[in-house]
Design an enzyme around this catalytic site. Structure first.
Site, mmCIF file in Angstrom:
data_model
loop_
_atom_site.group_PDB
_atom_site.id
_atom_site.type_symbol
_atom_site.label_atom_id
_atom_site.label_comp_id
_atom_site.label_asym_id
_atom_site.label_seq_id
_atom_site.Cartn_x
_atom_site.Cartn_y
_atom_site.Cartn_z
ATOM 1 N N TYR A 88 -28.460 -38.580 2.820
ATOM 2 C CA TYR A 88 -29.858 -40.122 3.141
ATOM 3 C C TYR A 88 -28.588 -41.350 2.599
ATOM 4 C CZ TYR A 88 -34.042 -37.426 4.046
ATOM 5 O OH TYR A 88 -35.274 -36.876 4.083
ATOM 6 N N HIS A 147 -37.182 -32.077 6.333
ATOM 7 C CA HIS A 147 -36.199 -32.682 7.568
ATOM 8 C C HIS A 147 -35.772 -31.265 8.116
ATOM 9 C CE1 HIS A 147 -32.411 -33.896 7.986
ATOM 10 N NE2 HIS A 147 -31.764 -33.065 7.636
ATOM 11 N N THR A 187 -39.791 -39.058 13.347
ATOM 12 C CA THR A 187 -40.255 -38.990 12.164
ATOM 13 C C THR A 187 -41.987 -39.477 11.295
ATOM 14 O OG1 THR A 187 -38.057 -40.219 12.270
ATOM 15 C CG2 THR A 187 -39.264 -40.439 9.999
ATOM 16 N N ASN A 234 -43.068 -37.068 4.741
ATOM 17 C CA ASN A 234 -43.527 -36.037 5.990
ATOM 18 C C ASN A 234 -42.907 -34.877 6.077
ATOM 19 O OD1 ASN A 234 -40.581 -36.459 6.104
ATOM 20 N ND2 ASN A 234 -40.633 -37.522 8.122
ATOM 21 N N PHE A 290 -36.904 -49.081 0.981
ATOM 22 C CA PHE A 290 -37.244 -47.712 0.795
ATOM 23 C C PHE A 290 -36.914 -46.918 -0.004
ATOM 24 C CE2 PHE A 290 -36.206 -47.002 4.930
ATOM 25 C CZ PHE A 290 -36.029 -46.408 5.359
ATOM 26 N N LYS A 338 -39.625 -30.479 2.355
ATOM 27 C CA LYS A 338 -39.695 -31.778 1.215
ATOM 28 C C LYS A 338 -40.266 -31.060 0.158
ATOM 29 C CE LYS A 338 -37.849 -34.701 5.101
ATOM 30 N NZ LYS A 338 -38.230 -36.365 5.316
ATOM 31 N N GLU A 372 -24.295 -30.751 7.319
ATOM 32 C CA GLU A 372 -25.426 -30.724 5.840
ATOM 33 C C GLU A 372 -25.203 -29.466 5.833
ATOM 34 O OE1 GLU A 372 -29.023 -32.043 7.936
ATOM 35 O OE2 GLU A 372 -28.830 -34.089 7.730
ATOM 36 N N ARG A 411 -45.434 -32.471 11.403
ATOM 37 C CA ARG A 411 -45.327 -33.586 10.730
ATOM 38 C C ARG A 411 -46.889 -34.282 11.294
ATOM 39 N NH1 ARG A 411 -39.290 -36.036 11.405
ATOM 40 N NH2 ARG A 411 -39.300 -35.408 9.115
HETATM 41 P P1 IDP Z 1 -35.718 -38.177 10.367
HETATM 42 O O1 IDP Z 1 -36.281 -37.184 9.132
HETATM 43 O O2 IDP Z 1 -36.900 -37.901 11.163
HETATM 44 O O3 IDP Z 1 -34.682 -37.299 11.191
HETATM 45 P P2 IDP Z 1 -34.637 -40.885 9.138
HETATM 46 O O4 IDP Z 1 -34.842 -41.919 9.835
HETATM 47 O O5 IDP Z 1 -33.242 -39.911 9.168
HETATM 48 O O6 IDP Z 1 -35.882 -39.829 9.906
HETATM 49 O O7 IDP Z 1 -34.980 -40.468 7.807
HETATM 50 C C1 IDP Z 1 -35.153 -39.889 6.393
HETATM 51 C C2 IDP Z 1 -36.352 -39.486 6.333
HETATM 52 O O8 IDP Z 1 -36.791 -41.329 5.110
HETATM 53 C C3 IDP Z 1 -37.304 -39.584 6.872
HETATM 54 O O9 IDP Z 1 -37.711 -37.937 7.266
HETATM 55 C C4 IDP Z 1 -38.226 -40.049 5.720
HETATM 56 O O10 IDP Z 1 -39.299 -38.953 4.454
HETATM 57 C C5 IDP Z 1 -37.692 -41.317 5.041
HETATM 58 N N1 IDP Z 1 -38.636 -42.317 6.491
HETATM 59 C C6 IDP Z 1 -37.292 -43.110 7.167
HETATM 60 N N2 IDP Z 1 -37.699 -44.087 7.687
HETATM 61 C C7 IDP Z 1 -38.932 -44.514 6.698
HETATM 62 C C8 IDP Z 1 -39.757 -45.718 6.254
HETATM 63 O O11 IDP Z 1 -39.606 -46.390 7.142
HETATM 64 N N3 IDP Z 1 -40.042 -46.033 5.135
HETATM 65 C C9 IDP Z 1 -40.105 -44.627 4.459
HETATM 66 N N4 IDP Z 1 -39.787 -43.818 5.107
HETATM 67 C C10 IDP Z 1 -39.029 -43.545 5.683
HETATM 68 MG MG MG Z 2 -32.814 -38.128 10.096
#
Ligand code: IDP
Ligand code: MG
Length: 154
Positions: free
Chosen positions: A49, A117, A91, A114, A57, A9, A128, A102
């Site tokens: 997303y 991806h 995450t 973080n 967010f 990212k 994807e 991370r």
């Molecule tokens: P992942 O990347 O670990 O698969 P996902 O739940 O698919 O997690 O979320 C995608 C991305 O959205 C996360 O990697 C993070 O950058 C962002 N994200 C997820 N949950 C939150 C949150 O509660 N607050 C802010 N950003 C979030």
């Molecule tokens: Mg995800």
């Protein structure tokens, strides 16, 4: 053996972590078979997303993902999907153990930042890979086959 979609990212790129991350992938015995550096279109981010567009967010996640270059990759190897998810950590970087990408480099306060991806299942990996590299798995396998060095006897 499987393929997964990985993307460094904008924060990972800005922190200069491309070499560190690709080295960790290599050392895990996985193979980077496609690699690119690009900026994402807004609609690609919305699709990628789509499970989060209703979240409070999402606007900041979207502007973050379009704020700078990203590095999309296809990674191949044994259990590549779960191997990459373990290497990445959970995450929330604040909850990610040391030694994970991370845990070592993610922002401990802002969940969005973080670093990386990784696809979470074979189904999302296929979708994807198609979305970011416009190739499906049979085509990719054919391409990999064609890449193998051909020894010509003479
Ligand atoms: P992942 O990347 O670990 O698969 P996902 O739940 O698919 O997690 O979320 C995608 C991305 O959205 C996360 O990697 C993070 O950058 C962002 N994200 C997820 N949950 C939150 C949150 O509660 N607050 C802010 N950003 C979030
Ligand atoms: Mg995800």
């Amino acid at each position: 053996m499987e393929y997964t979609f990985i993307m460094i990212k904008p924060d990972g790129v800005r922190k200069g972590l491309v070499r560190e991350i690709t080295e960790r992938i290599d050392k895990a015995g996985l193979q980077i078979v496609k690699f690119d550096v690009r900026k994402l279109e807004g609609n690609t981010i919305d699709e990628h997303y789509s499970h989060l567009v209703e979240k409070h967010f999402y606007p900041s996640l979207k502007s973050f993902m379009s704020s700078d270059y990203v590095v999309p990759m296809i990674v191949y190897g044994e259990n590549a999907i779960s191997a990459m998810r373990s290497m990445m950590g959970p995450t929330k970087s604040a909850e990610a153990p040391k030694g994970t990408i991370r845990g070592d480099f993610g922002d401990k306060e802002i969940v969005t930042y973080n670093i990386i991806h990784g696809s979470d299942s074979p189904e999302s990996a296929n979708i994807e890979i198609k979305r970011f590299f416009n190739i499906d798995i049979p085509e990719l396998e054919q391409e990999m086959e064609n890449r193998k060095v051909k020894y010509i006897s003479r």
